[in-house]
Design an enzyme around this catalytic site. Sequence first.
Site, mmCIF file in Angstrom:
data_model
loop_
_atom_site.group_PDB
_atom_site.id
_atom_site.type_symbol
_atom_site.label_atom_id
_atom_site.label_comp_id
_atom_site.label_asym_id
_atom_site.label_seq_id
_atom_site.Cartn_x
_atom_site.Cartn_y
_atom_site.Cartn_z
ATOM 1 N N SER A 141 0.831 -1.201 0.000
ATOM 2 C CA SER A 141 0.000 0.000 0.000
ATOM 3 C C SER A 141 0.866 1.252 0.000
ATOM 4 O O SER A 141 1.903 1.310 0.652
ATOM 5 C CB SER A 141 -0.912 0.026 1.228
ATOM 6 O OG SER A 141 -1.681 1.214 1.235
ATOM 7 N N LYS A 195 -4.647 -6.706 3.319
ATOM 8 C CA LYS A 195 -4.592 -5.615 2.332
ATOM 9 C C LYS A 195 -5.982 -5.318 1.778
ATOM 10 O O LYS A 195 -6.343 -4.154 1.556
ATOM 11 C CB LYS A 195 -3.646 -5.992 1.190
ATOM 12 C CG LYS A 195 -3.565 -4.955 0.059
ATOM 13 C CD LYS A 195 -3.159 -3.578 0.576
ATOM 14 C CE LYS A 195 -2.689 -2.646 -0.549
ATOM 15 N NZ LYS A 195 -3.682 -2.403 -1.597
ATOM 16 N N HIS A 198 -7.734 -3.341 4.382
ATOM 17 C CA HIS A 198 -7.126 -2.012 4.351
ATOM 18 C C HIS A 198 -7.790 -1.159 3.276
ATOM 19 O O HIS A 198 -8.165 -0.003 3.513
ATOM 20 C CB HIS A 198 -5.627 -2.132 4.073
ATOM 21 C CG HIS A 198 -4.959 -0.851 3.642
ATOM 22 N ND1 HIS A 198 -5.082 -0.339 2.361
ATOM 23 C CD2 HIS A 198 -4.160 0.020 4.310
ATOM 24 C CE1 HIS A 198 -4.404 0.784 2.259
ATOM 25 N NE2 HIS A 198 -3.842 1.026 3.434
ATOM 26 N N ASN A 199 -7.956 -1.729 2.086
ATOM 27 C CA ASN A 199 -8.562 -0.973 1.001
ATOM 28 C C ASN A 199 -10.033 -0.674 1.279
ATOM 29 O O ASN A 199 -10.545 0.373 0.882
ATOM 30 C CB ASN A 199 -8.417 -1.738 -0.314
ATOM 31 C CG ASN A 199 -7.006 -1.668 -0.867
ATOM 32 O OD1 ASN A 199 -6.060 -1.425 -0.130
ATOM 33 N ND2 ASN A 199 -6.857 -1.895 -2.151
ATOM 34 N N GLU A 202 -10.063 2.194 3.448
ATOM 35 C CA GLU A 202 -9.724 3.335 2.595
ATOM 36 C C GLU A 202 -10.963 3.869 1.872
ATOM 37 O O GLU A 202 -11.155 5.087 1.765
ATOM 38 C CB GLU A 202 -8.669 2.891 1.590
ATOM 39 C CG GLU A 202 -8.178 3.941 0.628
ATOM 40 C CD GLU A 202 -7.202 3.344 -0.373
ATOM 41 O OE1 GLU A 202 -7.413 3.535 -1.586
ATOM 42 O OE2 GLU A 202 -6.241 2.662 0.056
#
Length: 490
Positions: A141, A195, A198-199, A202
């Site tokens: 990232s 991940k 995480h996105n 986001e």
Amino acid sequence: MADPTSGPTPTATPTATIGLTGLAVMGRNLARNIARHGHTIAVHNRTAARTTSLLEEHGDEGSLVATGSLEELVAAVEQPRVLIVMVKAGEPTDAVVDALVPLLDEGDIVVDAGNAHPDDTTRRQQQLEEHGLHFVGMGVSGGEEGALHGPSIMVGGSDHAYDRLGPVVESIAAQVDGEPCATHVGPGAAGHFVKMVHNGIEYADMQLIAESYDLLRSVLGISPAEVADIFEEWNGGDLESFLIELTADVLRHTDRTSGTPFVDVVADAAEQKGTGRWTVQSALDLGVPVTGIAEATFARSLSGHREQRDAARKVFDTDPDPVEVDRDRFVDDVRAALYASKVVAYAQGFDQIAAGAEANGWDIDLGAVATIWRGGCIIRAQFLDRIREAYADEPDLTTLLTTPYFAQAVLDGVHSWRRVVATAAQSGVPVPAFGSSLSYFDGLRRERLPAAVIQLLRDSFGAHSYQRTDRPGTFHTAWAGDLAEVEIEA
């Protein structure tokens, strides 16, 4: 085990510590970052011109070894080989991995550093294990700048793979307080799963920021540049983060042709590459409510339905009457509501990681995840230090919302939060992420929810049964008969 006779016959002793194929922007910058940190990296691209341009433009930054084929790439890397794949997710990644397998030897490691679905990573790991090979799903990232200057790196896969890969990724990752923003998250697809979440966070973070901008501009009638000033001020406090800083920058930008605010000449249809949708689908499978992430994902979908939006605007073209607010108080209210909603989004994301870890048998250190997200990644923010501290104090934490710091932050902002959502409704400004986050908070804190009605309806039309609050057991009522209640045996 891969057939060692099927691989290339090296014409010279391998010199590269690591190899990488796929030299689009992310791969190119990651290769440069690796070379800059003293590692010899062999590079390859399907289109040779990209390899040539990388060496011509940046060959003096470190030890970059150009190769013209996958066979040459494999031959250039020391065993056990580590080969990073930086191509588009899905079929392109499958094609490269399939081409590499017959060229490799037992114990070699293939690393997918793209945004892959965790299920694809699990499938590829199982396929490569049959050949004695290791497959690593590695989340990276930070975008193209992070790839070049120091990303946050989430590594999955085996201990053997991390022993070989770890020194490289820890050296190239962002550094915060002397700690690398890279870690071995866990086995299997744990790296790509983290991940993915995480996105998802986001998505929620950006939607909340966009809603804040819309509220400030629509309710107060101020310019994008004035909103930028407010975001810059917020970035000096507890909202300090990469995305808040970036928002102030983009809102100040003006169109070079017309001189108008650039935000006004950009189409209001947000695209997505799928990771937000994957996060929501995964959360549904795990039974974890990630309402902020879900509403952010749906908001992007709605923004793209231009024909429906145009049709609705022709029918419902009457805006609500303007709402009078005190400017300074409203700005403070939006700031507090944004912070409280961000806390909810991160709490939901960490809940999903915990649930995914439990479902898959991954021992994921949530505090370590917060630690590596403090630098390099898109959602890096000041309060990730608080999240790290919370999990250090209580590793089996039920929810971040109940920790003293975050509980107080939400309590301090809850009245502002309610005023903002109410003002948005009165003003006709859509705030799906703010509203759903507040509803999630209220759902957690309420002693009784209306789910009892849902249970009775399910039992009435489908005999799905229910539980009682006053005694244990599972029950059914004969709704179409004499209304007698019977206990259902387990």
